[in-house]
Design an enzyme around this catalytic site. Sequence first.
Site, PDB file in Angstrom:
ATOM      1  CD  GLU A  29      57.937  -1.619  16.655  1.00 23.29           C
ATOM      2  OE1 GLU A  29      57.477  -2.241  17.617  1.00 23.29           O
ATOM      3  OE2 GLU A  29      59.121  -1.268  16.576  1.00 23.29           O
ATOM      4  CB  ALA A  58      62.952   0.411  12.625  1.00 27.41           C
ATOM      5  CD  GLU A  59      61.478  -0.859  18.678  1.00 34.52           C
ATOM      6  OE1 GLU A  59      62.579  -1.176  18.165  1.00 34.52           O
ATOM      7  OE2 GLU A  59      60.556  -1.691  18.829  1.00 34.52           O
ATOM      8  CG  ASP A  84      59.635  -3.147  28.866  1.00 37.70           C
ATOM      9  OD1 ASP A  84      60.086  -3.604  29.918  1.00 37.70           O
ATOM     10  OD2 ASP A  84      58.417  -2.923  28.684  1.00 37.70           O
ATOM     11  CG  PHE A  85      59.900  -2.714  22.751  1.00 38.92           C
ATOM     12  CD1 PHE A  85      60.344  -3.645  23.681  1.00 38.92           C
ATOM     13  CD2 PHE A  85      58.830  -3.064  21.937  1.00 38.92           C
ATOM     14  CE1 PHE A  85      59.721  -4.877  23.826  1.00 38.92           C
ATOM     15  CE2 PHE A  85      58.213  -4.293  22.063  1.00 38.92           C
ATOM     16  CZ  PHE A  85      58.650  -5.198  23.012  1.00 38.92           C
ATOM     17  CG  HIS A 128      57.363  -7.646  26.625  1.00 37.67           C
ATOM     18  ND1 HIS A 128      58.490  -8.426  26.595  1.00 37.67           N
ATOM     19  CD2 HIS A 128      56.984  -7.498  25.328  1.00 37.67           C
ATOM     20  CE1 HIS A 128      58.767  -8.748  25.338  1.00 37.67           C
ATOM     21  NE2 HIS A 128      57.881  -8.194  24.555  1.00 37.67           N
TER      22      HIS A 128
END
Lengths: 323, 334
Positions: A29, A58-59, A84-85, A128
């Site tokens: 991203e 859109a991980e 974190d994502f 985060h």
Amino acid sequence: MRTLTFSEALREALHEEMERDETIFVIGEDVITHGGPYKVTDGIAERFPERIFETPIAEAGIMGVGVGAAMAGMNPVVEIMYMDFVTCAMDEVVNQAAKMRYMTGGQASVPMVIRLPCGVGRLLAAQHSQIMESWFMHVPGLQVVVPSTPGDAKGLLKTAIRSPDPVLFFEYKRIYTSTGEVPDGDHTIPLGQAKICREGEDATVVAIGPMVQKSLEAAVLLEDDGYDVEVVDARSLSPLDTETICESVSRTGHAVVCGEDSSFAGAASEIAAVIGENCFRDLKGPVVRVGSPHVPMPFSSELVKHVVPEVPDITEAVSRVMM
Amino acid sequence: MALSPELCKKMYTDMWRIRLFEEEANRQTSLGSVVGALHMYCGEEAVAVGVCSNLRDDDYVLGTHRSHGHCLAKGAESHRMMAELFGKATGTCGGKGGSMHIADFSLNMLGANGIVGAGIAPATGAALASKLRGTDQVSVCFFGDGAAARGTFHEGIGLGALWKLPVVYVCENNQYQQWVPRMNVAVLDSVADMAGSYAIPGVSVDGQNLVEVHEVAGEAVERARKGGGPTLIEARTYRFYGHSLGDEEQYRSSEEVDEMRTNHDPIQTFLLTMMEQDWLTEEEDMEIQNQVKDEIAEAVKFAEESPYPTPDNVTTDVLAPEQSDKSRPGEVAR
């Protein structure tokens, strides 16, 4: 030798590797428009416009595309904006990337690097700032790498990119701007090799990521107490260089393991267990961990300073094991 | 790919290979030789065969937990697959994968997958690899109707559409998501209607009709190969067995299953077509069936006679054997 920042060293590694091998591509991203949140992918779009893919948010899709491209012979470098994502793509990391070689009886290779900006930086609170090294150490088939200096950042990223298996590459956000010497030329560091950053005779501090620098600072302070402290940078948590770590601890007889993550079931816990199993008869005191309390990262700076371990936590721990 | 009598015979044979392979695997399960979950593909043969008959050896296929059909249709060897179900060292994955993880990378069959919807983004990634290398390989991802509810469907197809990648998304809508009738938990009847969200063609086809599947898939594969981007195909099909073996099937009536088996069997439907076109004689039909029976009997014999993997195999294939920066194949040294 030149002096570079941590993020400049990473950027240089990416550029050099992409120049060397055209199967390498970057995906994530904001990696083009903004150069990534920490500018690590800056300049790649200009130099390798066909090999950088800026994605929607859109991980799972990003990670899955990485897995498929890797199985089909490419070398993706996936950037997850904040580590974190990566929880949004856990199936792709844990059930796909990690297990593919084993499930297929060795047919599949997933040469993918997953770059994970982690830990506390600007005050971004609980969603985060997480670290999660031990989550991935626990999964067979994944490699976990944590550089602490610009030189190691470059050398380890280059090796990670050349690895035939997936690598989780932890980049502590608050050392992106730290500076250090970076060797010239094709500088690579094998995965699974710890580094003795300072030799000492009385106690071993095994440190992870930014805790290495703090441990070196603590070692200087501990000289005043008459303690000669050895500092070992783990660098790679899986595979873990148990040989270097245990040799050091057996020699000094005292061990402190420092990580920024929560000590509870963290990377430091595994290292402490390895030391306990292998060095028990050489130990003259308990193995102590230094890390965060078992809490989500708070927001207020007044709270954060009670979460992230600092130099006094290390000196206190060393004094305790030496008693 | 135009239908020729030769191609039709090949497709007919492949459907029988899938049917008899699975019925034998089912029998071996009852005998205790095959253990673990067995998700039967019987009834859906026309989808795998109709799609894969349009593919080249170097095209990529990713499957599901119900993938015996996809593997066989892509050309995998039945004896190595049977050995895998037996957990033998000679299996496609050396006994480390089992039914839900059969893969054959020599055929670019990149694996069945035990996680619903998990192949969609990787198939998109394999298509991205083709595009980056400048080849005209196509990727096909099979998935069930249950996968259409997952985020990976949205994210994977979204990226494939965004970059106009050479990939065909094939939804095998067999009406049941494990034990739940699809329309108990879905809003849209046709998965093909979801294609509009990604501005790609969406086509619904009778998955029991091999000729129709072959034609629709042929157009989609050709579009992908020529740079026209992805297609979402919904093949409306039916599984003759339950979700996996041992399923009591309380969620559907035996009349419904009988009706589908009697009047919508893809093999019998295609046999009628071939007879009408004079593409197959009764003798040839018997010859094909006998030849497949022999193949499956040989597969069982091979599996039975094969050794189990030795204990030292437990710890191999976790990482590549040589963790060296010089061990990567296909790399250009500078």
